[in-house]
Design a protein around this motif. Structure first.
Motif, PDB file in Angstrom:
ATOM      1  N   TRP A 149      52.626  42.506  24.690  1.00 39.10           N
ATOM      2  CA  TRP A 149      53.820  42.434  23.842  1.00 39.10           C
ATOM      3  C   TRP A 149      53.430  42.485  22.361  1.00 39.10           C
ATOM      4  CZ3 TRP A 149      55.978  39.123  20.189  1.00 39.10           C
ATOM      5  CH2 TRP A 149      57.357  39.261  19.961  1.00 39.10           C
ATOM      6  N   PHE A 150      52.383  41.778  22.006  1.00 42.53           N
ATOM      7  CA  PHE A 150      51.943  41.791  20.612  1.00 42.53           C
ATOM      8  C   PHE A 150      51.376  43.149  20.210  1.00 42.53           C
ATOM      9  CE2 PHE A 150      52.280  37.188  20.736  1.00 42.53           C
ATOM     10  CZ  PHE A 150      52.816  36.951  19.479  1.00 42.53           C
ATOM     11  N   ARG A 151      50.746  43.824  21.132  1.00 44.12           N
ATOM     12  CA  ARG A 151      50.272  45.173  20.823  1.00 44.12           C
ATOM     13  C   ARG A 151      51.466  46.092  20.527  1.00 44.12           C
ATOM     14  NH1 ARG A 151      46.329  47.961  24.709  1.00 44.12           N
ATOM     15  NH2 ARG A 151      46.439  49.369  22.919  1.00 44.12           N
ATOM     16  N   LYS A 152      52.540  45.926  21.289  1.00 47.09           N
ATOM     17  CA  LYS A 152      53.738  46.721  21.033  1.00 47.09           C
ATOM     18  C   LYS A 152      54.373  46.335  19.706  1.00 47.09           C
ATOM     19  CE  LYS A 152      57.991  48.294  23.279  1.00 47.09           C
ATOM     20  NZ  LYS A 152      58.783  48.269  24.532  1.00 47.09           N
ATOM     21  N   LEU A 153      54.399  45.038  19.401  1.00 51.21           N
ATOM     22  CA  LEU A 153      54.954  44.569  18.132  1.00 51.21           C
ATOM     23  C   LEU A 153      54.202  45.174  16.956  1.00 51.21           C
ATOM     24  CD1 LEU A 153      56.796  42.663  16.475  1.00 51.21           C
ATOM     25  CD2 LEU A 153      55.028  40.895  16.763  1.00 51.21           C
ATOM     26  N   LEU A 154      52.879  45.192  17.031  1.00 54.69           N
ATOM     27  CA  LEU A 154      52.092  45.754  15.933  1.00 54.69           C
ATOM     28  C   LEU A 154      52.278  47.271  15.840  1.00 54.69           C
ATOM     29  CD1 LEU A 154      48.755  43.720  15.961  1.00 54.69           C
ATOM     30  CD2 LEU A 154      50.834  43.353  14.643  1.00 54.69           C
ATOM     31  N   ASP A 155      52.418  47.931  16.978  1.00 55.35           N
ATOM     32  CA  ASP A 155      52.719  49.375  16.951  1.00 55.35           C
ATOM     33  C   ASP A 155      54.035  49.624  16.213  1.00 55.35           C
ATOM     34  OD1 ASP A 155      50.517  50.482  18.174  1.00 55.35           O
ATOM     35  OD2 ASP A 155      51.347  50.355  20.195  1.00 55.35           O
ATOM     36  N   ILE A 156      55.018  48.789  16.509  1.00 55.24           N
ATOM     37  CA  ILE A 156      56.319  48.925  15.859  1.00 55.24           C
ATOM     38  C   ILE A 156      56.184  48.713  14.354  1.00 55.24           C
ATOM     39  CG2 ILE A 156      58.547  47.758  15.575  1.00 55.24           C
ATOM     40  CD1 ILE A 156      58.563  47.356  18.618  1.00 55.24           C
ATOM     41  N   PHE A 157      55.439  47.697  13.962  1.00 55.43           N
ATOM     42  CA  PHE A 157      55.283  47.450  12.528  1.00 55.43           C
ATOM     43  C   PHE A 157      54.602  48.624  11.834  1.00 55.43           C
ATOM     44  CE2 PHE A 157      52.886  46.195   8.830  1.00 55.43           C
ATOM     45  CZ  PHE A 157      53.853  45.537   8.075  1.00 55.43           C
ATOM     46  N   LEU A 158      53.554  49.155  12.441  1.00 55.49           N
ATOM     47  CA  LEU A 158      52.833  50.272  11.825  1.00 55.49           C
ATOM     48  C   LEU A 158      53.735  51.497  11.689  1.00 55.49           C
ATOM     49  CD1 LEU A 158      49.373  49.865  13.606  1.00 55.49           C
ATOM     50  CD2 LEU A 158      49.934  49.314  11.231  1.00 55.49           C
TER      51      LEU A 158
ATOM     52  N   GLY B  42      48.396  27.703  20.704  1.00 59.07           N
ATOM     53  CA  GLY B  42      49.488  28.632  20.422  1.00 59.07           C
ATOM     54  C   GLY B  42      50.251  29.015  21.670  1.00 59.07           C
ATOM     55  N   LEU B  43      51.133  29.997  21.527  1.00 59.78           N
ATOM     56  CA  LEU B  43      52.072  30.342  22.588  1.00 59.78           C
ATOM     57  C   LEU B  43      51.700  31.597  23.373  1.00 59.78           C
ATOM     58  CD1 LEU B  43      55.437  29.710  20.673  1.00 59.78           C
ATOM     59  CD2 LEU B  43      54.198  28.139  22.179  1.00 59.78           C
ATOM     60  N   LEU B  44      50.529  32.142  23.176  1.00 56.47           N
ATOM     61  CA  LEU B  44      50.134  33.344  23.900  1.00 56.47           C
ATOM     62  C   LEU B  44      50.188  33.091  25.405  1.00 56.47           C
ATOM     63  CD1 LEU B  44      49.070  36.227  23.126  1.00 56.47           C
ATOM     64  CD2 LEU B  44      46.798  35.359  23.687  1.00 56.47           C
ATOM     65  N   VAL B  45      50.859  33.977  26.125  1.00 56.92           N
ATOM     66  CA  VAL B  45      51.067  33.793  27.563  1.00 56.92           C
ATOM     67  C   VAL B  45      49.752  33.605  28.304  1.00 56.92           C
ATOM     68  CG1 VAL B  45      51.822  34.971  29.665  1.00 56.92           C
ATOM     69  CG2 VAL B  45      53.269  35.018  27.628  1.00 56.92           C
ATOM     70  N   GLU B  46      48.775  34.428  27.991  1.00 54.31           N
ATOM     71  CA  GLU B  46      47.490  34.363  28.699  1.00 54.31           C
ATOM     72  C   GLU B  46      46.790  33.024  28.466  1.00 54.31           C
ATOM     73  OE1 GLU B  46      48.686  38.551  28.517  1.00 54.31           O
ATOM     74  OE2 GLU B  46      48.587  36.948  27.002  1.00 54.31           O
ATOM     75  N   THR B  47      46.913  32.473  27.258  1.00 54.78           N
ATOM     76  CA  THR B  47      46.307  31.176  26.969  1.00 54.78           C
ATOM     77  C   THR B  47      46.986  30.075  27.774  1.00 54.78           C
ATOM     78  OG1 THR B  47      45.822  31.900  24.712  1.00 54.78           O
ATOM     79  CG2 THR B  47      45.704  29.551  25.146  1.00 54.78           C
TER      80      THR B  47
ATOM     81  N   GLU C 281      56.645  44.441  29.020  1.00 55.85           N
ATOM     82  CA  GLU C 281      55.713  43.420  28.582  1.00 55.85           C
ATOM     83  C   GLU C 281      56.411  42.065  28.523  1.00 55.85           C
ATOM     84  OE1 GLU C 281      56.494  46.089  26.826  1.00 55.85           O
ATOM     85  OE2 GLU C 281      54.710  47.373  26.762  1.00 55.85           O
ATOM     86  N   THR C 282      55.718  41.029  28.972  1.00 53.94           N
ATOM     87  CA  THR C 282      56.240  39.676  28.862  1.00 53.94           C
ATOM     88  C   THR C 282      56.185  39.245  27.403  1.00 53.94           C
ATOM     89  OG1 THR C 282      55.427  39.152  31.075  1.00 53.94           O
ATOM     90  CG2 THR C 282      55.960  37.301  29.639  1.00 53.94           C
ATOM     91  N   THR C 283      57.282  38.670  26.912  1.00 50.29           N
ATOM     92  CA  THR C 283      57.311  38.216  25.521  1.00 50.29           C
ATOM     93  C   THR C 283      56.158  37.260  25.251  1.00 50.29           C
ATOM     94  OG1 THR C 283      59.719  38.386  25.540  1.00 50.29           O
ATOM     95  CG2 THR C 283      58.730  37.128  23.749  1.00 50.29           C
ATOM     96  N   LEU C 284      55.472  37.469  24.127  1.00 56.43           N
ATOM     97  CA  LEU C 284      54.342  36.669  23.665  1.00 56.43           C
ATOM     98  C   LEU C 284      53.067  36.894  24.478  1.00 56.43           C
ATOM     99  CD1 LEU C 284      56.159  33.293  22.845  1.00 56.43           C
ATOM    100  CD2 LEU C 284      55.380  35.025  21.236  1.00 56.43           C
ATOM    101  N   SER C 285      53.029  37.946  25.266  1.00 55.87           N
ATOM    102  CA  SER C 285      51.781  38.318  25.940  1.00 55.87           C
ATOM    103  C   SER C 285      50.974  39.222  25.011  1.00 55.87           C
ATOM    104  CB  SER C 285      52.080  39.060  27.242  1.00 55.87           C
ATOM    105  OG  SER C 285      52.707  40.313  26.958  1.00 55.87           O
TER     106      SER C 285
ATOM    107  N   LEU D 214      61.819  45.319  22.111  1.00 54.70           N
ATOM    108  CA  LEU D 214      61.017  44.132  22.396  1.00 54.70           C
ATOM    109  C   LEU D 214      61.790  43.125  23.244  1.00 54.70           C
ATOM    110  CD1 LEU D 214      59.325  43.547  18.927  1.00 54.70           C
ATOM    111  CD2 LEU D 214      58.196  44.303  21.029  1.00 54.70           C
ATOM    112  N   ILE D 215      63.127  43.219  23.179  1.00 52.90           N
ATOM    113  CA  ILE D 215      63.980  42.331  23.982  1.00 52.90           C
ATOM    114  C   ILE D 215      64.457  43.032  25.243  1.00 52.90           C
ATOM    115  CG2 ILE D 215      66.081  40.939  23.995  1.00 52.90           C
ATOM    116  CD1 ILE D 215      65.879  40.703  20.996  1.00 52.90           C
TER     117      ILE D 215
END
Length: 385
Positions: free
Chosen positions: A65-74, A296-301, A58-62, A44-45
């Protein structure tokens, strides 16, 4: 014929050797689990060097990036169940301190379900923001841009910006309905004109306090713990809290004041290093942008908000016809906003599905853990249902 002393000694040595091999195999599995978590979080880094050029990091907090984070958690959750929970003698969980740590982990899982529900609602709100931005894009893509097109775009953008910047406490009344403040262009125009969101929580519910409750008793294992399962349980709880904290920081949620506080993780674990690095990076973003409202901090927002503000300025000074550098500037902004809308339309659907899968996986994993514990009826600490 009864075994001789030599035969008994030989059988005892075989039994001891088998137990030793099984123990060594278990230790190896637990160490591999920790290494896998460390490697996944590190990606992720620092993305792998063999990442295809057509698939940029992926850009952090995009959203990506969150889709990858959730994949990692699962992936971590599945490995955790395989290595720590399934097929294990339930008596292992009745020894101190696991007799306390396992119920605490299960309690965090229950709190995480509330966070998942809040994130699902937040994703729905993000979809509404995307729709408002898309209205502006469709209006400003007309050739030539007329006064009617600009007014329609401005009305949508005013509503979008009003909803993005409104404070949580002002937004959630006793009814739990979403009622943003009036826009500049129309005192009666609110996000409720498009769809009123009803949050499944009491007005006093706070995402930040929920995260705090999940992490309050998350203590670093002491040296010399009597069982090798303590660190993996601590690891999984830490990853769970980090994922929930990160999503709440990025995606609209009810009441996030005080969210910037970090989890207290020990640097002695290899998997903690990348997590601490990510926490510090996200925490700095939170402090810098002071996003204590809904966005929030979402890049797209962040990009939508900035482009929306620029396009509203254009609309306020609109003079027909739009020509020269001004026309090129507006075209570039509209193209960029259209691309963000596309990314959000595709990414948010997939992200919503992942959050729902995360919810189901937590429920299923908790039930499976309780099944293991129910194999013996000697627990001294009751498990919350």
């Amino acid at each position: 014929m009864p075994p001789t002393d030599n035969q008994g000694s030989f059988l005892n040595r075989i039994s001891i050797r088998r137990n030793q091999v099984a123990y060594e195999h278990e230790i190896e599995d637990l160490e591999q689990f920790q290494k896998h978590v460390a490697d996944r979080l590190s990606e992720l880094i620092h993305p792998p060097e063999d990442t295809p050029a057509a698939d940029p990091p992926e850009t952090t907090l995009s959203i990506a990036w969150f889709r990858k984070l959730l994949d990692i958690f699962l992936c971590c959750e599945a490995e955790f169940k395989t290595v720590v929970i399934m097929g294990r003698d339930a008596n292992s969980f009745l020894k101190s301190p696991l007799d306390r740590l396992i119920p605490e982990h299960l309690d965090r899982s229950v709190k995480a379900l509330d966070i998942c529900n809040a994130i699902t609602q937040g994703i729905e709100l993000l979809q509404h923001w995307r729709k408002l931005a898309q209205i502006a894009v469709d209006s400003l893509q007309q050739k030539p841009i007329g006064e009617g097109h600009v007014k329609r775009a401005k009305k949508a953008l005013d509503t979008l910006l009003s909803s993005i910047t409104i404070d949580d406490k002002e937004n959630h009344h006793h009814t739990g309905k979403s009622t943003p403040a009036p826009t500049k262009s129309n005192n009666h125009a609110t996000i409720g004109n498009f769809k009123s969101l009803s949050y499944p929580f009491a007005r006093s519910w706070s995402a930040a306090k929920q995260i705090q409750a999940m992490s309050s008793n998350l203590a670093t294992p002491r040296g010399g713990e009597p069982t090798g399962l303590v660190v993996p349980v601590y690891l999984m709880s830490s990853v769970l809290v980090f994922v929930m904290w990160s999503m709440v920081a990025a995606i609209p949620c009810q009441e996030r004041a005080g969210l910037g506080a970090h989890l207290q993780l020990s640097k002695q674990f290899s998997w903690a290093q990348p997590m601490i690095g990510l926490q510090e990076k996200i925490g700095e973003e939170w402090k810098k942008k002071e996003k204590k409202g809904r966005s929030g901090l979402l890049v797209e927002t962040q990009k939508l908000e900035k482009l929306g503000q620029n396009l509203v300025e254009f609309a306020d000074g609109f003079v027909f016809p739009v020509e020269g550098e001004k026309a090129e500037e507006v075209t570039e902004m509209v193209v960029e906003m259209a691309e963000i809308c596309r990314i959000m339309e595709e990414g948010l659907v997939a992200l919503d599905m992942q959050v729902r899968e995360l919810f189901s996986r937590i429920v299923r994993g908790r039930a499976e853990t309780l099944d293991v514990l129910d194999q013996v009826n000697k627990m001294t600490t009751p498990v919350p249902y």
